[in-house]
Structure formats: structure tokens, C-alpha cells
Design a protein around this motif. Structure first.
Motif, short mmCIF file in Angstrom:
data_model
loop_
_atom_site.label_atom_id
_atom_site.label_comp_id
_atom_site.label_asym_id
_atom_site.label_seq_id
_atom_site.Cartn_x
_atom_site.Cartn_y
_atom_site.Cartn_z
N UNK A 172 0.83 -1.21 0.00
CA UNK A 172 0.00 0.00 0.00
C UNK A 172 0.86 1.25 0.00
N UNK A 173 1.93 1.24 0.77
CA UNK A 173 2.74 2.46 0.77
C UNK A 173 3.48 2.60 -0.56
N UNK A 174 3.79 1.43 -1.16
CA UNK A 174 4.39 1.45 -2.49
C UNK A 174 3.43 2.12 -3.49
N UNK A 175 2.17 1.72 -3.42
CA UNK A 175 1.18 2.28 -4.34
C UNK A 175 1.02 3.78 -4.09
N UNK A 176 0.97 4.17 -2.82
CA UNK A 176 0.86 5.60 -2.53
C UNK A 176 2.05 6.38 -3.08
N UNK A 177 3.22 5.74 -3.03
CA UNK A 177 4.41 6.45 -3.52
C UNK A 177 4.39 6.63 -5.03
N UNK A 178 3.51 5.91 -5.71
CA UNK A 178 3.42 6.04 -7.17
C UNK A 178 2.60 7.27 -7.56
N UNK A 179 1.88 7.78 -6.59
CA UNK A 179 0.97 8.89 -6.84
C UNK A 179 1.68 10.07 -7.48
N UNK A 180 1.04 10.63 -8.51
CA UNK A 180 1.65 11.76 -9.19
C UNK A 180 2.57 11.34 -10.33
N UNK A 181 3.33 10.25 -10.13
CA UNK A 181 4.24 9.79 -11.17
C UNK A 181 3.55 8.87 -12.17
N UNK A 182 2.64 8.05 -11.63
CA UNK A 182 1.93 7.11 -12.48
C UNK A 182 0.43 7.27 -12.24
N UNK A 183 -0.34 6.90 -13.24
CA UNK A 183 -1.77 6.80 -13.03
C UNK A 183 -2.04 5.36 -12.61
N UNK A 184 -2.87 5.20 -11.61
CA UNK A 184 -3.10 3.85 -11.10
C UNK A 184 -4.60 3.55 -11.03
N UNK A 185 -4.98 2.39 -11.52
CA UNK A 185 -6.33 1.90 -11.27
C UNK A 185 -6.17 0.61 -10.50
N UNK A 186 -6.76 0.52 -9.34
CA UNK A 186 -6.65 -0.74 -8.62
C UNK A 186 -8.02 -1.23 -8.21
N UNK A 187 -8.16 -2.54 -8.14
CA UNK A 187 -9.45 -3.09 -7.75
C UNK A 187 -9.29 -3.81 -6.43
N UNK A 188 -10.37 -3.86 -5.69
CA UNK A 188 -10.32 -4.56 -4.42
C UNK A 188 -11.74 -4.78 -3.94
N UNK A 189 -11.89 -5.76 -3.05
CA UNK A 189 -13.17 -5.79 -2.35
C UNK A 189 -12.95 -5.54 -0.86
N UNK A 190 -11.72 -5.14 -0.55
CA UNK A 190 -11.42 -4.81 0.85
C UNK A 190 -11.43 -3.29 0.98
N UNK A 191 -12.29 -2.81 1.86
CA UNK A 191 -12.43 -1.35 1.95
C UNK A 191 -11.22 -0.61 2.47
#
Ligand SMILES: Nc1ncnc2c1ncn2[C@@H]1O[C@H](COP(=O)(O)OP(=O)(O)OP(=O)(O)O)[C@@H](O)[C@H]1O
Ligand SMILES: [Mg+2]
Lengths: 311, 253
Positions: A172-191
Motif C-alpha cells: 500500500x505504501x508502495x502504491x501511494x508512492x506512485x501517486x503523481x508519477x503514475x496513473x493507477x487503477x486498482x481493484x479490491x473488495x477490501x475497503x
């Protein structure tokens, strides 16, 4: 960056996606939330070009996925639902192969490889066969595979599935660190995943978008009623009974830790009346605080509303 | 080209790591070797009885060898090609390939070349036969070359047929059955042509042209006919093209 226009998908006469439209701006992290079978994976596969839409159009970076698939594929990194893995190759061989078919320029390969190995915590398993890795490590290898071409758009289908608590936090922190540099679409059923990582959420149920908003917006918009939590020293049952007699109270529910949950319309403030009832009874008011609705509740509410609306 | 090469290298690596490839190629070489020893023994018997005059030794030994190799491909090809696409399906890597900037054509070519390369290695190993025989006497080099060209060209068509069969299905077992049936069919068109030819001359004529048996035999007998070369090259191209089509269309199913 991504434009999905009125996309529908039919499998053998059954429509699993209907009229799905949304856009994702550059640098944004979008969460795709929905129960099992909602159509998250199908939507993602359509965006990557793996599945053709039955109707509608998808554009990535201005290129139509159906008309110009190669240009789209050059720009995306995709983590499928089940990790794509060559059991016979080592982690290193596998990632090198992925760089080749992703057309990563030769001179950047070494750097990309060590960066991704570092990022995804694969140092210890670098030389091992992918087939011999644990489920969690395979998931990390798959994530590494998606990141390795440094793509503009990352599509991650349930990125934390199969990981342990520590790894989940890391990813999760890896994904947050992508913010701004990459566009991310992620799916989940965990809120909590959405709350932890995304800027914006799309909730999908039964192949239809039921809500689309920022996290705060969603919580606020979908809170037609307010809840307060009360704690009293004595006479809990009596207090419940008296409060439910107040005008406009929607519900009174005894909850855990001897507390009472009172629900009333968003537009009113009944706190004073509630306090008065308790004081009059001599029940000894210990606590009275507003409860904000968790996203979990919002989600459930939305999905059930949708079901009810259909019936 | 780079993409084809990447795909080729990856598949070849996996072949070379798989016990299945070694087993089937090993069995293939054993059978071919055994049949060769048999005809060698028969040859020695003949020569000792009647003497070796006016008698093409190369043809006597190698015509059956070439025919055996080509016929045994009915078994080798399905086993070597059955994993190509079904394996990608099973390991979820199809999703990776089809969302990467590599085209269906490049995927098919890489896989075809990798399986064909295993066949080339097998043929290279079989070269031990003419090499050891050279020490025993003069060989008809022309016939050897023609036979090898035949094995290369017909082999390419058979492997392309196997790749095509594998592209049709998601399961290895089905893939191997389909390619086995396809190869059997290619061989037995000949039989159909001669049977039907008497009653339906037109159909018989068409089938006769499609039949591979005579074409293969021509190579094994030392005749490199351009028409036969074109035939096998076209067959290879057609099967590879069909594989690309089948891959592209499977997502619409
Ligand atoms: N290839 C297919 N053929 C037929 N039906 C399919 C196919 N793929 C998906 N579906 C159906 O489409 C619907 C949506 O599936 P999808 O995998 O997109 O859901 P999801 O939101 O990703 O669910 P999960 O949370 O379980 O991953 C399901 O009802 C599923 O059965
Ligand atoms: Mg899914």
C-alpha cells in the motif's frame, strides 16, 4: 489518461457490464470497489485490451484500445488477478523476459531490474525458480512485472491478495508512492485498501457503477442520517425506550460496550433532547459522541440500495 | 524480430528444462536408431550374399531412414507442440503476453521456431549415421542432401500444424490429440486419393495434389522438386497464419 465510454460486456447472452463510463486523470489513483462478481476484473481486462468490449469505447492516453492496441499496451503495466508466472524460470530470467516483451530500452534494463527488485522486496529470491516461491512472493513477482517497464498507467487487480499483513502495508505504501508519477487503477473488495491508497473510488455492483466520488465526498453524500453513541451509567433499557419515543428518531440500537447507538436525520441535531431525556431519568450520562459512518457501511448501504431498487 | 527472438529464447529455455522434451526426443532417436540398425544388418546380409554391385547403398540405407523419421513425427510433433499455448493459458501468462506490446504473429513465430529448433537438434544428432558410414565407404551426398532438405521442409510443415492445433484449445491433452489427428490426416490423404480417385476423378486429383506421401518420398529418393519445396513452405505458412488467426479470435469467444 483513461476514458471509458459507455462500455458494456456480454458473455454468452449475459450482460456482466452495463453502461460503464468514467475517466481517470493523469497521476490519479482510482479505486475500483465491488463485491465478488461485480465486474472489476472484466472492466480492467477491457481497459488493457485483453478483452474486447461488446459495446462502447476505451481510450488510454488518447489511443483507442480496439483500434490502436499496440500504443496502449506500450503504456500499461498490468497485474492480473492470478499472478502470471513461468514456473521453470528464475525470478531474474522471468523479469528479464518481461522487459524484453515490454520493449524496455536495453540500456535502461539493468537499472529497472535492480529498482524493481528493491521496490518489491525480491532480493532474497532473485535467483530462485518462480514455481518454488510462496503465494505471497509470487504476488510480489507479479507486481514487479507490472512495474518493470515504468508504465504511465498501472492496472492492478487486487494487488494485495495473498500477502501477509506486513507485506500488505508495504504494498500500500508502495502504491501511494506512485501517486503523481503514475496513473493507477486498482481493484479490491477490501475497503481499508481504498481508504489507505486511493484518491477516488468507483463502486461497482452487478456490472453497474453505483457511485463515484472522492473518499470524503462519498462518505458525506451517503450519510442521510447521523448517528450518536451514548454511554450511560444505569438504566440502559429504560433509556433506550425513552429515546425511541422522541420525535424523528430513526432507530435506537444497544451496541457493544454497553453503548447505545441513536440514529436521526442528517438535517437535525437531537443531541440536546437526548441528553435531556437521560438527565431526567437520572441515568447518569457518561458519554455522547457523533459516530461517523465507515466506508464499509457506505459500501454496504449502496450495494443493498441498488439491489432493493432493482427488485 | 527482437520480440520473436525473446519469445523463442524463453520457450527454448523452458523446453531445455523440461524432462518431457528429453524423454520424447530420446525415445524418437532410439526408435530411429533401432530401425536403422535393422536395415544395416539387412544390408550387410544382402551384400554378403549377392555382392554390392549395381546397388545404391546410400539409397538402400537412407530411404527408409528418412521415411521413418518423417512418419515418426506423427508422435514427436504433438508432444513437443501441445504445451505451447495451453501452458501459457494454465500459468496465466497469456494475460501478460496479450497485454504487452508483442503481437500474435510474434508469439506464434517464437513458439514455432522454438519447437522447430528442438527438431533441428534432433536432426543434427541423427547426422551421426552418415558420419559413421562415411568411414565405411563412399556415400551418395546428393541423396543425403535431398533427404535432409525433405526432413527440414516437411518437418516445418508438421510443426506448424502442431502449433496450429495447440492454438485451438486451452488444454494440452486436446491439443496433442488434435495435432495427432491432423498429421494422420495429412499422411492418409494419399490413401483417400487413390481410393476415391477411381470414382471421383476431380476430387481424387485435388486430394492427390494435397497428399504429402509422394512429395516426401521424392525427397527421400533424392529428387528435390521445386513444386514440392513450394508445397511444404506454403503449408507451413498457412498453418502459421491460421495459428495467428486462431489466437486473435479466441478472445472473441
Ligand atoms: N470469460 C467469461 N465467460 C463468462 N462469464 C464471465 C467470464 N469472465 C467473467 N465472467 C462473469 O462476469 C462477471 C464479472 O466477473 P469479474 O471477474 O469481472 O468480477 P470481479 O468483480 O472481478 O469479481 P472478484 O471480486 O471475484 O474478482 C461474473 O459473473 C463472471 O461469472
Ligand atoms: Mg476480479
Amino acid at each position: 489518461m483513461v476514458e471509458v465510454q459507455e462500455v458494456g460486456k456480454e458473455f454468452h447472452g449475459r450482460w456482466v457490464l452495463r453502461d460503464v463510463s468514467f475517466t481517470v486523470k493523469e497521476g490519479e489513483i482510482l479505486g475500483f470497489l465491488g463485491p465478488n462478481g461485480a465486474g472489476k476484473t472484466t472492466t480492467m481486462r477491457i481497459i488493457t485490451g485483453y478483452l474486447p468490449p461488446s459495446v462502447g469505447r476505451v481510450k488510454v492516453a488518447g489511443y483507442d484500445v480496439t483500434e490502436n492496441p499496440l500504443e496502449v499496451k506500450k503504456r500499461i503495466g498490468y497485474l492480473p488477478e492470478s499472478p502470471p508466472i513461468y514456473r521453470e524460470l528464475t525470478v531474474k530470467e522471468y523479469l528479464k523476459f518481461v522487459m524484453e516483451i515490454k520493449d524496455v530500452p536495453r540500456r535502461e534494463r539493468k537499472e529497472r531490474l535492480s529498482e524493481v527488485i528493491e521496490y518489491c522486496g525480491l532480493k532474497d529470491v532473485y535467483g530462485r525458480l518462480v514455481g518454488n516461491l510462496s503465494r505471497g512472493y509470487r504476488q510480489r513477482v507479479a507486481l514487479a512485472q507490472a512495474l518493470i517497464s515504468n508504465p504511465d498507467l498501472l492496472i492492478l487487480d487486487e494487488p494485495t491478495s495473498g500477502l501477509d499483513a506486513v507485506q500488505i502495508a508495504e504494498v500500500r505504501s508502495l502504491i501511494r508512492s506512485l501517486k503523481g508519477k503514475h496513473t493507477v487503477i486498482l481493484s479490491t473488495h477490501i475497503l481499508p485498501e481504498v481508504t489507505a491508497t486511493c484518491d477516488r473510488v468507483i463502486i461497482i455492483s452487478n456490472g453497474k457503477i453505483v457511485a463515484e466520488d472522492t473518499l470524503e465526498g462519498l462518505e458525506a453524500r451517503l450519510r442521510p442520517s447521523k448517528k450518536v453513541e451514548i454511554k450511560v451509567a444505569r438504566y440502559r433499557d429504560k433509556v433506550c425506550e425513552e429515546i425511541s419515543k422522541l420525535p424523528s428518531v430513526i432507530s435506537v440500537v444497544p451496541s457493544r460496550n454497553d453503548a447505545i447507538l441513536v440514529e436521526y436525520p442528517q438535517s437535525l441535531d437531537l443531541r440536546e433532547d437526548i441528553a435531556r431525556v437521560i438527565v431526567n431519568l437520572g441515568a447518569g450520562l457518561l458519554e455522547l459522541k457523533p459516530v461517523s459512518m465507515t466506508l464499509e457501511e457506505v459500501f454496504l448501504q449502496l450495494v443493498t440500495e441498488e439491489e432493493a431498487g432493482k427488485a | 524480430m527482437r520480440m520473436i527472438l525473446s519469445m523463442f529464447r524463453k520457450d527454448l529455455k523452458i523446453y531445455l528444462l523440461s524432462p518431457l522434451a528429453y524423454t520424447i526426443v530420446g525415445a524418437f532417436l532410439l526408435i530411429v536408431g533401432y530401425l536403422y540398425i535393422n536395415s544395416l544388418a539387412y544390408y550387410i546380409l544382402q551384400v554378403s550374399r549377392w555382392g554390392g554391385y549395381g546397388f545404391n547403398a546410400t539409397k538402400f540405407l537412407f530411404y527408409p531412414l528418412f521415411q521413418n523419421v518423417l512418419f515418426l513425427l506423427i508422435f514427436l510433433v504433438p508432444v513437443l507442440t501441445m504445451r505451447t499455448f495451453p501452458e501459457e493459458e494454465a500459468s496465466g501468462t497469456f494475460e501478460l503476453l496479450l497485454t504487452s506490446p508483442i503481437t500474435e504473429f510474434q508469439i506464434v513465430m517464437g513458439k514455432f521456431l522454438a519447437s522447430y529448433f528442438i527438431y533441428l537438434i534432433t536432426l543434427a544428432i541423427l547426422l551421426y549415421i552418415p558420419i559413421t558410414l562415411r568411414k565405411a565407404g563412399e556415400l551418395d551426398i546428393g541423396l543425403l542432401i535431398s533427404g535432409y532438405v525433405g526432413m527440414l521442409l516437411a518437418g516445418a510443415a508438421f510443426f506448424a500444424a502442431g502449433v496450429f492445433a495447440a492454438s485451438l484449445t486451452r488444454r494440452q491433452a486436446t491439443a496433442s490429440m488434435v495435432s495427432f489427428a491432423l498429421l494422420l490426416l495429412l499422411w492418409f490423404i494419399n490413401w483417400a486419393a487413390s481410393n476415391l480417385g477411381t470414382d471421383y476423378p476431380v476430387l481424387g486429383g485435388i486430394l492427390w495434389r494435397l497428399a504429402i506421401f509422394n512429395r516426401v518420398r521424392a525427397f527421400s529418393e533424392g529428387v528435390i522438386d521445386l513444386r514440392n519445396v513450394i508445397f511444404f513452405v506454403s503449408l507451413t505458412v498457412i498453418f502459421l497464419y491460421l495459428s495467428v488467426m486462431s489466437l486473435a479470435s479466441r478472445r472473441w469467444k
